[in-house]
Design an enzyme around this catalytic site. Structure first.
Site, PDB file in Angstrom:
ATOM      1  N   ASP A  87       0.826  -1.213   0.000  1.00  0.00           N
ATOM      2  CA  ASP A  87       0.000   0.000   0.000  1.00  0.00           C
ATOM      3  C   ASP A  87       0.856   1.258   0.000  1.00  0.00           C
ATOM      4  O   ASP A  87       2.022   1.254   0.397  1.00  0.00           O
ATOM      5  CB  ASP A  87      -0.893   0.027   1.242  1.00  0.00           C
ATOM      6  CG  ASP A  87      -2.089  -0.892   1.109  1.00  0.00           C
ATOM      7  OD1 ASP A  87      -2.151  -1.641   0.115  1.00  0.00           O
ATOM      8  OD2 ASP A  87      -2.951  -0.871   2.009  1.00  0.00           O
TER       9      ASP A  87
ATOM     10  N   HIS B 238       3.814  -2.399   3.171  1.00  0.00           N
ATOM     11  CA  HIS B 238       3.872  -1.030   2.634  1.00  0.00           C
ATOM     12  C   HIS B 238       5.192  -0.812   1.905  1.00  0.00           C
ATOM     13  O   HIS B 238       6.244  -1.250   2.376  1.00  0.00           O
ATOM     14  CB  HIS B 238       3.720   0.000   3.752  1.00  0.00           C
ATOM     15  CG  HIS B 238       2.387  -0.045   4.446  1.00  0.00           C
ATOM     16  ND1 HIS B 238       2.106  -0.952   5.442  1.00  0.00           N
ATOM     17  CD2 HIS B 238       1.259   0.692   4.271  1.00  0.00           C
ATOM     18  CE1 HIS B 238       0.865  -0.764   5.869  1.00  0.00           C
ATOM     19  NE2 HIS B 238       0.327   0.230   5.165  1.00  0.00           N
TER      20      HIS B 238
END
Length: 698
Positions: free
Chosen positions: A73, A225
């Protein structure tokens, strides 16, 4: 053109403010879901992480056993995304990247690399917005613009969506479920998670590996991430996790492969690609615009402070040193010729002439009627005042009327005065005292606003005292006076004759004349004790026309005398000091003013409004301090300064719009015609307010 530029500037700042200052910077896992879950179907809450909230029926899917859909993300990030991609390529692993639209717009090359290396792309909104808390218009904007940006950057579009701040299906709230259903109507499948590495907390490599390791053989959607700060722990943990989990028989893949979806990523159409490129270009342009504006704001702030300090310091020194310069010798008692050019001045000509005749200095008054149609000349002749004569001529303009008066003048010292100006009894005497210095060729008097009632009158009164008079003190010290005002100015007739009299090639004949005298080697000074009262425009329209003519004429005069920048002596002082000052503070600074105002609105909406208001209050305090000092020097009561804050919202905008329109008119090569100000006849006798000033100065 100005309106178009302001609209574009406002749009660019609004876009930058939205994409940057409404950006959700908090990590996804930092927010704890709260609220009712009454509308979330039980099958969805207990189901898999891939949700299809279709109108025909809600359903969810789970990854196949021993399968991990690796997802990242918040990217792409210029530092960490390439390192993640290198690691995945080395390990021969495919993943799904849920990208933020603004990040894609800033780094489209990284997004293209993600697609080119066989990874999957998903939408993580335009600004990492919380879709559950966002209104409908923003949800649509966040998704549609990200889709367009992806189309412009990669040529592909995707229906995969991971809402920011989402987690597992069991944690869905009513607002999040409503956002998921709205996104499905727009064509999106929602991808949640089953494993959260919690790498955003940077708990250490071993902790990330532990959080990311499946407990059994059930398929998982793993959240990591590739952006949002230091991801070195994520990289190290991933390098340990992949071989360890693969050794247990798990396979890493994309989201669509993990649930056997048909290839979700499709080629975008030509129209979508063009629109996407336009959005990317607009976002990048907004970044550039803000960078430029930031520097312009620094420049405007520096110029404002520099002008304030320079004028106040100069005014203080001027007030200390002025009177002894020509006060040591005998006073000047030579008679003076006063020339009054008049065109349709019937409203105020009687008060002007009577105030001149009441002078305590020997004078003759020549009224040059420039083809008036309102009986101005007849009115003056009917007064039968001693020492006053009228010369009539066909209408030829103010410079021609003044030249006619010069030819008829009986004396070497000449005072020029507008037909709407009322003189103090001692104004002429004070005005000619500087001519005791043989180097002085012209003297600027102290023009004050007589009709200062009402807001507009007060604002012009403030401008005359704080703006014009402080500047004149500075120009006097620097020996670079650019303008002797037409309302009250003294001259040597021989100096005027040597430069050929007044010219009509500019609309600011007084500025053109003053600059010509400076370039001819004459000194031009300011005598604040020579007080005259002038009639200021009483309406915004009249004020606009007057200042437009003044500003445009000043630009013409500056261009005409631009050669002074390269000359020496008195001419060089005018060029390098006076013209530079005018260019910086009366042209460039007003041109920057709209940028300041638009950025102030930007700051109130997107930045800390209290900080913006604090900066504005600081500059206002600086102006008030300047005003108090200038009013004290001019012997004026400070009462009108209460309207200074209001002046910032109307009068200041009018003044900088005048400058902007004048500059555009000049650049376009248009020639502005003469615009005569409407006369009201509001001045009948010299206002008594001057008595205190004259007494104090004596």
């Amino acid at each position: 053109m100005l309106t178009l530029l302001l609209i574009c500037l406002t749009g660019a700042l609004a876009l930058h403010g939205y994409t940057n200052h409404l950006f959700g910077h908090a990590p996804d896992g930092e927010r704890q879901a709260g609220g009712s879950r009454s509308t979330v179907p039980a099958a969805i809450a207990a189901g898999g992480p891939v949700i299809d909230a279709a109108p025909g029926g809600d359903r969810s899917m789970r990854p196949k056993a021993s399968t991990i859909a690796l997802t990242f993300d918040d990217g792409p990030d210029p530092e960490w995304t390439p390192k993640v991609l290198d690691l995945l390529q080395r390990r021969n692993v495919k993943a799904t990247f849920f990208v933020v639209g603004t990040q894609v717009a800033e780094h489209p090359d990284l997004t293209r690399r993600i697609v080119a290396e066989g990874h999957q792309i998903g939408v993580h909104t335009l600004t990492h917005a919380d879709l559950g808390a966002a209104p409908g218009w923003r949800r649509s904007l966040e998704l549609r613009q990200t889709e367009l940006i992806l189309a412009g950057a990669t040529g592909f579009r995707t229906p995969l969506l991971r809402p920011p701040y989402s987690s597992e299906a069991s944690a869905l709230t009513d607002t999040e479920w409503a956002a998921i259903r709205a996104a499905r109507r727009a064509g999106y499948l929602t991808i949640l998670t089953t494993l959260d590495s919690k790498d955003w907390r940077r708990p250490g490599v071993d902790a990330i590996v532990a959080n990311s390791t499946p407990k059994g053989t059930a398929g998982q959607v793993l959240l990591m991430h590739d952006s949002g700060g230091d991801r070195s722990q994520t990289l190290a943990a991933l390098d340990k996790l992949i071989p360890a989990v693969q050794a247990r028989g798990f396979r890493f893949t994309t989201v669509s492969d993990s649930v056997a979806l048909p290839a979700p990523v499709l080629r975008a159409g030509t129209a979508e690609r063009i629109q996407g490129l336009a959005v990317i270009g607009a976002i990048r342009l907004s970044e550039g615009v803000l960078a430029v504006i930031t520097w312009l704001l620094y420049a405007a702030g520096a110029l404002s402070v520099l002008r304030a300090l320079t004028t106040v310091v100069a005014a203080r020194r001027h007030a200390r040193e002025r009177y002894w310069i020509w006060g040591d010798g005998p006073p000047v008692t030579d008679p003076v010729t006063v020339i009054v050019p008049a065109y349709n001045e019937a409203a105020g000509i009687e008060a002007a002439v009577r105030s001149l005749i009441a002078s305590d200095h020997p004078i003759e008054v020549i009224v040059v009627d420039d083809g008036s149609t309102d009986g101005t000349a007849d009115l003056v002749e009917a007064l039968r005042l001693p020492g006053v004569r009228v010369i009539r001529q066909p209408n030829a303009g103010k410079p021609a009327a003044l030249n006619t008066g010069l030819l008829a003048a009986s004396h070497e010292l000449v005072v020029m005065v507008d037909g709407d100006t009322v003189f103090e009894p001692d104004a002429v005497r004070w005005l000619v005292q500087p001519f005791a210095d043989a180097a002085v060729g012209a003297v600027s008097g102290n023009a004050k606003v007589g009709n200062r009632r009402g807001l507009l009158g007060r604002w012009q009164h403030i401008e005359y005292v704080v703006g014009f008079n402080l500047d004149r003190r500075l120009f006097d010290l620097a020996e670079c006076m650019p303008t002797v005002p037409g309302a009250v100015g003294g001259f040597r007739r021989s100096a005027l004759q040597r430069i050929g009299g007044l010219s009509d090639v500019t609309l600011a004949e007084d500025t053109d004349l003053t600059m010509a005298l400076c370039r001819d080697g004459w000194r031009v000074v300011y005598e604040e004790r020579a007080v005259a009262w002038t009639e200021a425009p009483a309406s915004l329209g009249a004020l606009w026309r007057q200042r437009y003519r003044w500003c445009y004429g000043t630009l013409q005069a500056m261009w005409k005398h631009r050669g002074a920048w390269l000359q020496g002596g008195q001419s060089g002082k005018l060029g390098r000091r006076g013209l530079t000052y005018l260019m910086l503070f009366q042209v460039l600074l007003p041109l920057l003013a709209p940028v300041v105002d638009v950025f102030a609105l930007y700051g109130l909406v997107f930045l800390n409004p209290w900080r913006v208001l604090g900066v504005w209050a600081g500059f206002l305090a600086l102006q008030v301090a300047m005003g108090l000092y200038a009013f004290r020097l001019d012997g004026e009561r400070p009462g009108p300064l209460w309207s200074l804050p209001l002046q910032q919202f109307v009068y200041r905008q009018l003044m900088y719009l005048v400058v902007i329109q004048s500059v555009f008119t000049a650049l376009a090569g248009n020639r502005l015609g003469w615009q005569r100000m409407e006369r009201y006849g509001s001045l009948t006798t010299p206002p008594g307010a001057a008595d205190d000033l004259v007494g104090a100065q004596r």
